[in-house]
Scaffold this motif. Structure first.
Motif, short mmCIF file in Angstrom:
data_model
loop_
_atom_site.label_atom_id
_atom_site.label_comp_id
_atom_site.label_asym_id
_atom_site.label_seq_id
_atom_site.Cartn_x
_atom_site.Cartn_y
_atom_site.Cartn_z
N MET A 224 55.61 17.20 -33.02
CA MET A 224 55.83 18.65 -32.96
C MET A 224 57.33 18.99 -32.89
O MET A 224 57.79 19.97 -33.45
CB MET A 224 55.10 19.25 -31.76
CG MET A 224 55.29 20.77 -31.63
SD MET A 224 54.84 21.72 -33.11
CE MET A 224 53.06 21.54 -33.12
N ASN A 225 58.13 18.14 -32.18
CA ASN A 225 59.56 18.41 -32.09
C ASN A 225 60.22 18.46 -33.45
O ASN A 225 61.16 19.22 -33.67
CB ASN A 225 60.25 17.34 -31.21
CG ASN A 225 60.39 17.81 -29.77
OD1 ASN A 225 59.73 18.77 -29.38
ND2 ASN A 225 61.22 17.15 -29.00
N ASN A 226 59.73 17.60 -34.38
CA ASN A 226 60.30 17.63 -35.72
C ASN A 226 60.02 18.97 -36.38
O ASN A 226 60.85 19.51 -37.12
CB ASN A 226 59.73 16.48 -36.55
CG ASN A 226 60.48 16.30 -37.86
OD1 ASN A 226 61.70 16.31 -37.87
ND2 ASN A 226 59.76 16.16 -38.94
N ASN A 227 58.82 19.53 -36.12
CA ASN A 227 58.49 20.85 -36.64
C ASN A 227 59.35 21.91 -35.97
O ASN A 227 59.79 22.87 -36.62
CB ASN A 227 57.01 21.15 -36.41
CG ASN A 227 56.52 22.34 -37.23
OD1 ASN A 227 56.99 22.55 -38.34
ND2 ASN A 227 55.62 23.11 -36.68
N PHE A 228 59.61 21.76 -34.67
CA PHE A 228 60.50 22.67 -33.97
C PHE A 228 61.88 22.67 -34.63
O PHE A 228 62.50 23.71 -34.77
CB PHE A 228 60.63 22.26 -32.50
CG PHE A 228 59.45 22.61 -31.64
CD1 PHE A 228 58.38 23.33 -32.13
CD2 PHE A 228 59.42 22.19 -30.31
CE1 PHE A 228 57.29 23.65 -31.33
CE2 PHE A 228 58.34 22.50 -29.49
CZ PHE A 228 57.27 23.23 -30.00
N PHE A 229 62.35 21.47 -34.99
CA PHE A 229 63.66 21.37 -35.63
C PHE A 229 63.70 22.17 -36.93
O PHE A 229 64.62 22.96 -37.16
CB PHE A 229 64.01 19.90 -35.92
CG PHE A 229 65.27 19.74 -36.75
CD1 PHE A 229 66.51 19.80 -36.13
CD2 PHE A 229 65.21 19.58 -38.13
CE1 PHE A 229 67.68 19.69 -36.89
CE2 PHE A 229 66.37 19.47 -38.88
CZ PHE A 229 67.61 19.53 -38.25
N TYR A 230 62.70 21.99 -37.76
CA TYR A 230 62.67 22.71 -39.04
C TYR A 230 62.61 24.22 -38.81
O TYR A 230 63.40 24.98 -39.41
CB TYR A 230 61.47 22.27 -39.89
CG TYR A 230 61.32 23.13 -41.14
CD1 TYR A 230 62.06 22.85 -42.30
CD2 TYR A 230 60.47 24.24 -41.15
CE1 TYR A 230 61.94 23.64 -43.42
CE2 TYR A 230 60.35 25.05 -42.26
CZ TYR A 230 61.09 24.75 -43.40
OH TYR A 230 60.99 25.55 -44.51
N ILE A 231 61.72 24.66 -37.94
CA ILE A 231 61.54 26.10 -37.71
C ILE A 231 62.80 26.71 -37.10
O ILE A 231 63.29 27.75 -37.56
CB ILE A 231 60.32 26.36 -36.81
CG1 ILE A 231 59.03 25.93 -37.51
CG2 ILE A 231 60.25 27.83 -36.42
CD1 ILE A 231 58.74 26.65 -38.82
N ALA A 232 63.36 26.04 -36.08
CA ALA A 232 64.56 26.58 -35.42
C ALA A 232 65.74 26.63 -36.37
O ALA A 232 66.51 27.60 -36.39
CB ALA A 232 64.90 25.73 -34.19
N SER A 233 65.91 25.59 -37.19
CA SER A 233 67.04 25.57 -38.12
C SER A 233 66.90 26.65 -39.18
O SER A 233 67.89 27.30 -39.55
CB SER A 233 67.17 24.19 -38.78
OG SER A 233 66.03 23.88 -39.56
N ARG A 234 65.67 26.88 -39.65
CA ARG A 234 65.48 27.92 -40.68
C ARG A 234 65.54 29.31 -40.09
O ARG A 234 66.05 30.24 -40.72
CB ARG A 234 64.16 27.70 -41.42
CG ARG A 234 64.27 26.86 -42.67
CD ARG A 234 65.01 25.56 -42.44
NE ARG A 234 65.22 24.77 -43.65
CZ ARG A 234 65.70 23.55 -43.66
NH1 ARG A 234 66.04 22.96 -42.52
NH2 ARG A 234 65.88 22.90 -44.80
#
Length: 455
Positions: A1-11
């Motif tokens: 999930m953290n990897n998904n957090f990274f994508y969402i937060a960066s975008r």
């Protein structure tokens, strides 16, 4: 999930979204609407990586806050409002000395976040900032210090030789001062990178390309888009690089037109091609917005230390690992120990600081060994052993990136000599920085707290 957090937060951090990014962000927000625990995990992720204030602004602006519970949105809001208040207080203080600069014909250009909050993000609370960075001409440094003195600003330490009075040729920045109400720390510079580093910035061209900028009712300067990009790149850490650090890079490029050929020429002249490629490639990983045409124009040396670090980082990212796994501000840890070393005249106190400095250089803690080598705790024993052996070299190169490898050894020599000379303090007491503060009726604890609050 953290990897998904990274994508969402960066975008989310981008000032403009593609349709695909918008759809993904909306889908994510809808997916956590009924799961407050997951919402709070996302908030904690944003808070940990210092993205919370800007993520809150973006959620509000794009009407996505309705997917979060009132409690989580309130946490986002409180974080943003706290930073906004701090930043506004800093601006209000800065305007006082900027007006005096203007009255006394001292040209000044505001730098980085204190500029971008007005020109890119249009939100004063978009991120926490440590100080008010600005560029002056070196010959104006004595006059600037006089203004700080008139405003009863407090010097943070006694400074290196040459940092007080005349501008030091071996440095690009003067000693910091803090306002009497502790709202503003000055970051007065006459260059955008240390002259002892490997980079050589053409300051004359930099000033010739400056543009007018209005801060409240005070007219000052700002750098050109190309020089702002160069400054961000030179300021970017090899390890202190996450979404928060990269977003100024890609949002600058989204907000203002960058002349690619002009920038490449500036980067070449500054010996910053490898650093530019490193920063832009990782920024592209966070945003998908860096033009391929610009990256192709940067003819880098594939065998350079910086490019080797980039390859290691990209290899880590290709495995789906969050960029922040290698994030650390180890240079600041060393820098703060040097700062404290210079505060104390007593031999035993200096010795404790110098011991810590040597330990930081030679034997980093295991958590930093992993980060410096871009490996995880689960790496095999051989990789861990190699990482431990390699760590001091990586620390040396990390510090050398900021001030020059040769200067690291000269600095260490100076510190050891100062350590020995401090023995004289037992026979003839030397005035300490804390004695100076007490003479001014100031509480040292407040100064120390302000310094420790720097991130």
């Amino acid at each position: 999930m953290n990897n998904n957090f990274f994508y969402i937060a960066s975008r989310i951090s981008k000032i403009t979204w593609t349709q695909e990014e918008k759809d993904n962000i909306i889908q994510f927000c809808e997916g956590i609407k009924q799961d407050e625990k997951l919402q709070r995990s996302f908030f904690q992720y944003c808070k940990q990586w210092k993205l919370g204030p800007w993520v809150y602004v973006q959620l509000q602006k794009n009407h996505l806050y309705e997917h979060f519970s009132e409690a989580v949105i309130l946490d986002f809001k409180d974080l943003h409002d706290k930073i906004k208040q701090q930043n506004q207080q800093r601006i209000d203080e800065a305007v006082k000395f900027l007006k005096l600069f203007k009255e006394r014909n001292i040209p000044v250009a505001v730098l980085k976040g204190n500029l971008f909050m007005h020109t890119i993000y249009h939100d004063i609370g978009y991120k926490k900032m440590n100080d008010f960075d600005m560029l002056i001409h070196p010959e104006d440094w004595p006059k600037v210090q006089e203004i700080y003195d008139e405003l009863n600003y407090i010097p943070l330490g006694f400074g290196w030789s040459g940092e007080k009075e005349e501008a030091a040729k071996f440095s690009h920045a003067g000693m910091s001062f803090i306002s009497p109400n502790f709202h503003c720390i000055t970051g007065t510079q006459w260059g955008i990178k240390s002259p002892t580093s490997a980079y050589t910035v053409n300051n004359q061209e930099l000033w010739e390309c400056t543009l007018e900028f209005q801060l409240q009712d005070t007219s000052i300067k700002k750098l050109s888009p190309e020089h702002n990009l160069l400054h961000l790149i030179l300021h970017m850490g090899l390890y202190k690089i996450g979404i928060r650090d990269c977003m100024d890079v890609y949002n600058l490029m989204l907000a203002e037109k960058i002349d690619e050929d002009k920038f490449v020429a500036i980067a070449e002249e500054s010996n910053a091609i490898e650093k530019a490629y490193f920063t832009l490639k990782i920024s592209d990983h966070c945003s998908g917005t860096i033009p391929k045409s610009l990256l192709d124009k940067l003819q880098y040396n594939s065998k350079s230390f910086i490019i080797k670090r980039l390859k290691s980082r990209l290899n880590m990212l290709s495995q789906g690992v969050d960029l922040h796994r290698s994030y650390n501000d180890y240079f600041k840890d060393i820098e703060m120990k040097v700062f404290y070393f210079n505060l104390f005249p007593q031999f035993h106190k200096k010795f404790a600081c110098l011991f810590s400095i040597n330990k930081l250089l030679i034997w980093p803690k295991q958590k930093y060994v992993y980060k410096l080598n871009d490996i995880s705790k689960s790496a095999n024993i051989l990789k861990k052993l190699y990482a431990r052996i390699k760590a001091p070299w990586l620390v040396l190169k990390l510090v050398g990136e900021e001030i020059g490898v040769g200067i690291v050894f000269l600095l260490l020599l100076k510190l050891h000599i100062d350590q020995l000379l401090s023995l004289a303090n037992y026979f003839r007491k030397k005035k300490s920085y804390f004695d100076y503060l007490e003479e001014r009726g100031l509480q040292p604890e407040k100064i120390i707290k302000a310094v420790k609050n720097i991130e």
